[in-house]
Design a protein around this motif. Structure first.
Motif, mmCIF file in Angstrom:
data_model
loop_
_atom_site.group_PDB
_atom_site.id
_atom_site.type_symbol
_atom_site.label_atom_id
_atom_site.label_comp_id
_atom_site.label_asym_id
_atom_site.label_seq_id
_atom_site.Cartn_x
_atom_site.Cartn_y
_atom_site.Cartn_z
ATOM 1 N N GLU A 1 0.844 -1.201 0.000
ATOM 2 C CA GLU A 1 0.000 0.000 0.000
ATOM 3 C C GLU A 1 0.876 1.247 0.000
ATOM 4 O O GLU A 1 2.025 1.213 0.445
ATOM 5 C CB GLU A 1 -0.897 0.008 1.239
ATOM 6 N N PRO A 2 0.347 2.372 -0.492
ATOM 7 C CA PRO A 2 1.110 3.623 -0.458
ATOM 8 C C PRO A 2 1.474 4.010 0.973
ATOM 9 O O PRO A 2 0.666 3.846 1.890
ATOM 10 C CB PRO A 2 0.137 4.642 -1.071
ATOM 11 N N SER A 3 2.672 4.514 1.160
ATOM 12 C CA SER A 3 3.115 4.958 2.477
ATOM 13 C C SER A 3 2.556 6.347 2.781
ATOM 14 O O SER A 3 1.951 6.996 1.909
ATOM 15 C CB SER A 3 4.636 5.002 2.526
ATOM 16 N N ALA A 4 2.788 6.826 3.990
ATOM 17 C CA ALA A 4 2.361 8.177 4.366
ATOM 18 C C ALA A 4 3.029 9.212 3.471
ATOM 19 O O ALA A 4 2.403 10.205 3.070
ATOM 20 C CB ALA A 4 2.706 8.432 5.831
ATOM 21 N N GLU A 5 4.290 8.962 3.120
ATOM 22 C CA GLU A 5 5.012 9.881 2.216
ATOM 23 C C GLU A 5 4.392 9.875 0.820
ATOM 24 O O GLU A 5 4.261 10.929 0.187
ATOM 25 C CB GLU A 5 6.492 9.485 2.139
ATOM 26 N N ASP A 6 3.992 8.681 0.335
ATOM 27 C CA ASP A 6 3.349 8.584 -0.981
ATOM 28 C C ASP A 6 2.031 9.359 -0.994
ATOM 29 O O ASP A 6 1.708 10.061 -1.965
ATOM 30 C CB ASP A 6 3.066 7.115 -1.340
ATOM 31 N N LYS A 7 1.286 9.243 0.101
ATOM 32 C CA LYS A 7 0.010 9.959 0.198
ATOM 33 C C LYS A 7 0.230 11.467 0.250
ATOM 34 O O LYS A 7 -0.550 12.238 -0.331
ATOM 35 C CB LYS A 7 -0.763 9.491 1.433
ATOM 36 N N GLU A 8 1.286 11.882 0.904
ATOM 37 C CA GLU A 8 1.581 13.311 1.010
ATOM 38 C C GLU A 8 1.923 13.894 -0.356
ATOM 39 O O GLU A 8 1.521 15.024 -0.683
ATOM 40 C CB GLU A 8 2.744 13.532 1.986
ATOM 41 N N ILE A 9 2.639 13.126 -1.161
ATOM 42 C CA ILE A 9 2.975 13.576 -2.527
ATOM 43 C C ILE A 9 1.702 13.733 -3.348
ATOM 44 O O ILE A 9 1.533 14.705 -4.090
ATOM 45 C CB ILE A 9 3.945 12.579 -3.190
#
Length: 575
Positions: A350-358
């Protein structure tokens, strides 16, 4: 979105019951029709003096329409659906009477537990209430439907539990399925399975007998005019067999699918089907096969066909030479091909917190440039949702149709404007253009741009390191394979699966890359394989190599297959 989640939890307990849920639009349409009746005329008919509401018939009808529409689309004949819905409502109410006669009770705590489970699955109590209301339910009536479903399930279970198969029945069932259903195992090995199958079969027969007896003596009167033509009547009367409009409607719906909606061909196909079934039944009766007349016609036909087939098989006495010839002509059928048994855990990346922030930052940047005028072009350029191709258009939707907080933002937003902030859901970040509102019907028309988080290379690498650590712990027996999903939310499947050399994995479907990797892997070594955004951890526990079949080793299977093929050829004479 959320409405699908809601419907998934309201499922049938056994094959003869369908859920009495429909989409909000269908129910609202019915409610408009219902409002034209006065209070003394809101029931469809009386069943032994008890009123059955039009609401119940319409719910059932719309539910069936929803189901069949997936296959037939605009070729669906709604007149046929109406016949089935009317009959199903009768069946349901009569089954509840049977439950009462059997003194079956449902504690309130069971009903409340199911209600709470469904409410919890929605995640928002207010949304759940709106969804119930939109579908014509109050909390009380919805709980009553849950209670009725449990009563029906328990009725079938009680009837099934009361079945005690005789030794003769057990032996016969075993012999009929030893080479297929019971995989050549001894009766002692599969006795429990044989008995359970007989209980299921004979339990269903007993239920159907009780239901038919109830239908034969029930009094249906005070039928509302629009339902009068749905009452049971004989459609085909031939050689002592009477086919009702209900039987005919079921077969017609299947035939319409096969004939791509051609009613003339479908009608001909159904009539040919019944001609064949009657021929088979007559031949079976000539051979002394007796089937109780108090069973429904379709079930009688099924038994006639099964017993005639078994009767024909019993008369075939093949020689050893005939069996050997059959084996030689079909030897590949008996060869043992490579297969394996393996413990497999499927891990979702799953997307990480950093991926979601981007993704959030990208959505915010697009929002700065987006206007109501260029919104559709921006959607085509940036949106990752399925509606991107048509400019992000979602059309009109009601409360309960979309997930929170998308729904909340859409209903709060101003018409003609883009909602001021990106809205996060499980799918990603949405920019929402509120195009129109219908306050009277409580609907919104909107378009959206969806920015889904992309899984970064770093996220993948971190997950692979995590899985490698887990793999080593399993290999070193620090943790059992079956327990690895207890404290992890990323493991979506974890079980023991059978793998064949065609790339099929039971329970997972076709996955040629994974299947080949497992077949080639050594025994009892925990390994992993990444495919797209999924990582599979596996441990091969059994390995079967290719083996050329020898006649003497598979003689029993050959004989069973030979008898079946010859019996099938003989059956064609009556079809």
């Amino acid at each position: 979105m959320a409405i699908r989640k809601f419907r998934k939890h309201i499922k049938p307990f056994i094959w003869f019951i369908t859920v009495l849920f429909i989409l909000s639009s269908g129910m609202l349409a019915y409610m408009n029709v219902r409002s034209s009746y006065d209070r003394s005329n809101v029931y469809a008919f009386k069943l032994d003096g008890e009123k059955v509401s039009k609401m119940e018939v319409e719910r059932t009808k719309n539910n069936l329409v929803q189901g069949y529409s997936r296959f037939l689309g605009d070729k669906l004949d709604k007149k046929l659906i109406e016949v089935l819905a009317f009959d199903e409502v009768i069946n349901r109410n009569l089954t509840l009477e049977i439950a009462d006669e059997l003194n079956i009770k449902v504690p309130n705590k069971e009903v409340n537990a199911q209600y709470d489970s469904i409410e919890k699955s929605i995640g928002n109590k207010e949304q759940f209430k709106r969804m119930l209301a939109a579908q014509g339910y109050t909390k009380k009536t919805f709980k009553q439907d849950i209670k009725n479903n449990i009563l029906i399930e328990k009725t079938f279970q009680k009837i099934k539990e009361g079945v005690v198969p005789t030794d003769e029945e057990i032996q016969r069932e075993y012999e009929n399925g030893v080479a297929t259903l019971y995989d050549g195992k001894s009766l002692d090995e599969v006795r429990d399975q044989v008995i359970n199958n007989l209980k299921e079969q004979k339990g269903m027969e007993e239920y159907l007998v009780l239901l038919k007896k109830s239908k034969d003596k029930v009094k249906i009167d005070s039928v509302s005019p629009e339902y009068e033509e749905l009452l049971a009547k004989v459609e085909i009367d031939k050689d002592g067999f009477k086919v009702t409009n209900i039987d005919f409607a079921k077969k017609m719906l299947n035939a319409l699918y096969v004939t791509n909606g051609d009613k003339e061909k479908a009608d001909l196909q159904v009539r040919e089907y019944y001609d064949n079934q009657i021929k088979i039944a007559k031949e079976a009766m000539k051979r002394g096969i007796v089937v109780p007349e108090d069973l429904p016609l379709e079930y009688r036909f099924e038994i006639f066909q099964r017993e005639l087939f078994n009767n024909i098989k019993s008369t075939i006495k093949p020689t050893d030479e005939e069996l050997k010839e059959y084996f030689n002509n079909n030897n590949l059928k008996y060869d043992i091909f490579p297969s394996a048994q393996a413990e497999i855990a499927k891990v979702q990346i799953e997307p990480s917190a950093e991926d979601k922030e981007i993704a959030k930052k990208q959505a915010e940047d697009i929002l700065k440039e987006a206007t109501p005028e260029n919104f559709k072009e921006k959607a085509k350029e940036y949106s990752t949702g399925p509606s991107a191709g048509n400019g992000g258009e979602l059309g009109w939707f009601s409360k309960g149709d979309m997930v929170e907080p998308f729904q909340k933002a859409a209903f709060e937003g101003e018409v003609g404007k883009i909602y001021p902030t990106p809205v996060e859901t499980v799918f990603g970040y949405h920019l929402i253009l509120v195009e129109d509102k219908n306050e009277k019907e409580d609907k919104v028309k909107a378009s959206h741009i969806l920015i889904s988080p992309k899984i970064s290379k770093k996220t993948v690498e971190d997950k692979e390191k995590d899985i490698e650590n887990l793999r080593e712990k399993i290999q070193n027996k620090e943790i059992e394979f079956k327990n690895i999903s207890k404290d992890r939310t990323d493991i979506v499947q974890n079980n023991s699966f059978r793998i064949n050399n065609a790339g099929y994995i039971s329970g997972l479907g076709y996955n040629e890359e994974l299947a080949k990797t497992i077949l080639d892997a050594p025994l009892n070594k925990v390994e992993s394989l990444k495919i797209d955004n999924e990582i599979y951890i596996f441990n091969k526990t059994e390995d079967v190599k290719y083996k050329k079949a020898k006649y003497e080793d598979v003689k029993d299977r050959v004989k069973e297959d030979y008898l079946n093929s010859k019996a099938q050829e003989e059956m064609k004479k009556y079809m």
